[in-house]
Design an enzyme around this catalytic site. Sequence first.
Site, PDB file in Angstrom:
ATOM      1  N   HIS A  92       0.826  -1.197   0.000  1.00 56.28           N
ATOM      2  CA  HIS A  92       0.000   0.000   0.000  1.00 56.28           C
ATOM      3  C   HIS A  92       0.866   1.256   0.000  1.00 56.28           C
ATOM      4  O   HIS A  92       2.095   1.184   0.133  1.00 56.28           O
ATOM      5  CB  HIS A  92      -0.929  -0.003   1.211  1.00 56.28           C
ATOM      6  CG  HIS A  92      -2.051  -0.990   1.100  1.00 56.28           C
ATOM      7  ND1 HIS A  92      -3.076  -1.059   2.010  1.00 56.28           N
ATOM      8  CD2 HIS A  92      -2.307  -1.950   0.176  1.00 56.28           C
ATOM      9  CE1 HIS A  92      -3.928  -2.025   1.657  1.00 56.28           C
ATOM     10  NE2 HIS A  92      -3.467  -2.572   0.553  1.00 56.28           N
ATOM     11  N   GLU A 109       1.326   3.714   2.140  1.00 59.68           N
ATOM     12  CA  GLU A 109       2.104   4.014   3.342  1.00 59.68           C
ATOM     13  C   GLU A 109       3.385   3.188   3.405  1.00 59.68           C
ATOM     14  O   GLU A 109       4.437   3.672   3.827  1.00 59.68           O
ATOM     15  CB  GLU A 109       1.259   3.767   4.593  1.00 59.68           C
ATOM     16  CG  GLU A 109       0.008   4.635   4.677  1.00 59.68           C
ATOM     17  CD  GLU A 109      -1.224   3.977   4.086  1.00 59.68           C
ATOM     18  OE1 GLU A 109      -2.314   4.183   4.640  1.00 59.68           O
ATOM     19  OE2 GLU A 109      -1.087   3.240   3.077  1.00 59.68           O
ATOM     20  N   ALA A 154     -21.069   8.553 -29.288  1.00 57.42           N
ATOM     21  CA  ALA A 154     -20.675   9.560 -30.269  1.00 57.42           C
ATOM     22  C   ALA A 154     -21.893   9.900 -31.108  1.00 57.42           C
ATOM     23  O   ALA A 154     -22.688   9.025 -31.459  1.00 57.42           O
ATOM     24  CB  ALA A 154     -19.539   9.027 -31.140  1.00 57.42           C
ATOM     25  N   ARG A 174     -11.554   3.433 -21.623  1.00 55.72           N
ATOM     26  CA  ARG A 174     -11.723   1.995 -21.415  1.00 55.72           C
ATOM     27  C   ARG A 174     -10.697   1.450 -20.423  1.00 55.72           C
ATOM     28  O   ARG A 174     -11.009   0.606 -19.583  1.00 55.72           O
ATOM     29  CB  ARG A 174     -11.592   1.253 -22.746  1.00 55.72           C
ATOM     30  CG  ARG A 174     -12.738   1.476 -23.720  1.00 55.72           C
ATOM     31  CD  ARG A 174     -12.481   0.760 -25.027  1.00 55.72           C
ATOM     32  NE  ARG A 174     -13.581   0.917 -25.983  1.00 55.72           N
ATOM     33  CZ  ARG A 174     -13.582   0.404 -27.198  1.00 55.72           C
ATOM     34  NH1 ARG A 174     -12.521  -0.287 -27.624  1.00 55.72           N
ATOM     35  NH2 ARG A 174     -14.625   0.578 -27.997  1.00 55.72           N
ATOM     36  N   GLN A 206     -30.248   4.528 -23.067  1.00 58.07           N
ATOM     37  CA  GLN A 206     -31.446   5.239 -22.637  1.00 58.07           C
ATOM     38  C   GLN A 206     -32.121   4.536 -21.468  1.00 58.07           C
ATOM     39  O   GLN A 206     -32.727   5.189 -20.604  1.00 58.07           O
ATOM     40  CB  GLN A 206     -32.428   5.377 -23.808  1.00 58.07           C
ATOM     41  CG  GLN A 206     -33.539   6.390 -23.565  1.00 58.07           C
ATOM     42  CD  GLN A 206     -33.024   7.821 -23.485  1.00 58.07           C
ATOM     43  OE1 GLN A 206     -32.304   8.280 -24.361  1.00 58.07           O
ATOM     44  NE2 GLN A 206     -33.390   8.527 -22.418  1.00 58.07           N
TER      45      GLN A 206
END
Length: 370
Positions: free
Chosen positions: A51, A53, A159, A192, A312
């Site tokens: 990680h 830290e 598009a 992507r 939609q």
Amino acid sequence: MTTDEQFMHRCIELAKLGHGNVAPNPMVGSVLVYENLIIGEGYHQKYGEAHAEVNCINSVKPEHRHLIDKSTIYVSLEPCAHFGKTPPCADLIIRHKIPKVVIGCRDPFELVAGKGIEKLKAAGIEVKSGILEKQCKELNKRFFTFHTQHRPYIVLKWAQTGDGKIAATASSPSDRLLISNEYTNRIVHKWRSEEMSILVGTNTALLDDPELNTRLWPGNSPIRLVVDMNLRLPTSLKLFNGKYPTIIFNTKKHVFPEDSITNVHDFKNQTASLLFYYQVTEDVSLVKQIVNALYQLKIQSVLVEGGAFLIQSFIEEGIWDEARIITNEELFVGNGLPAPVLKDQQLQIKEHFATDTIHIFTNQNQSLIH
């Protein structure tokens, strides 16, 4: 800007370097500061590895290591307090006797969610939190959405022509209208690479035959998702080339080893097959079934690339976070397939690339900042 904010900005800059490589973990950056001098810095580089830290403390030069227990560590997200792929970072900070920790925002993950802060305070460490909190949450909007709303972060993309069409009315249904230019095509492949999965509907798969990878941009290709309710798509399509994990949402069959799938990386490790079938029903919202399935599969984000009806459907149900629309301002087709129509949108970004304009909207009904 305060000194704390300056160092937190650096944490955010570092964290972004892990984009596309750490999911389903969050992006995290960290700096270690002694008397306004950065003596160590690091970020979470790859899922399953150290990680932020850990990398920060390990980066401290030998001549500065005696300063660690006199320094302040800044971290963009609350240090973890549980054993996962790696040991707890809160324990690491305590072990190095770092006297002060400055945190960007709390971790929403239930195994952390304040426990890291509690552990640090119990050890007598001074903790300051909420520094650039909004920016730190925005940095990990996918992670926060997944853990607070129990669904993936949803990005809609299409598009359209200057007169608002996404396809021309052609004599042959296989005629494909090329709308975006080479610059915005590359941007789409960058998008992507930033998401865990990418979704298309049956007609888009059939007519466009997309591969849905990141061939125009360096980075990981997303898990491919396709809606094919009656399993009528031919296996000759690029979606079924076996190069990347692909999930088919359908009503006919269910071939899915859920017990072995604990996160997105397990898909990459499947050796028997990269093709999965996820069965849904017709009497329940398809959008909600897909969203719930992705949550159960621990897929934290999805880029919905088409077609118009599928996009939609997400809009009508209000289940979306961002919409990215590429408009070719110089292309007009007259009669054609209308583009989706947004609701409750709020414009965030507008950019021009030669013939194309990119608008990025957010759903004003979905917000991480309360």
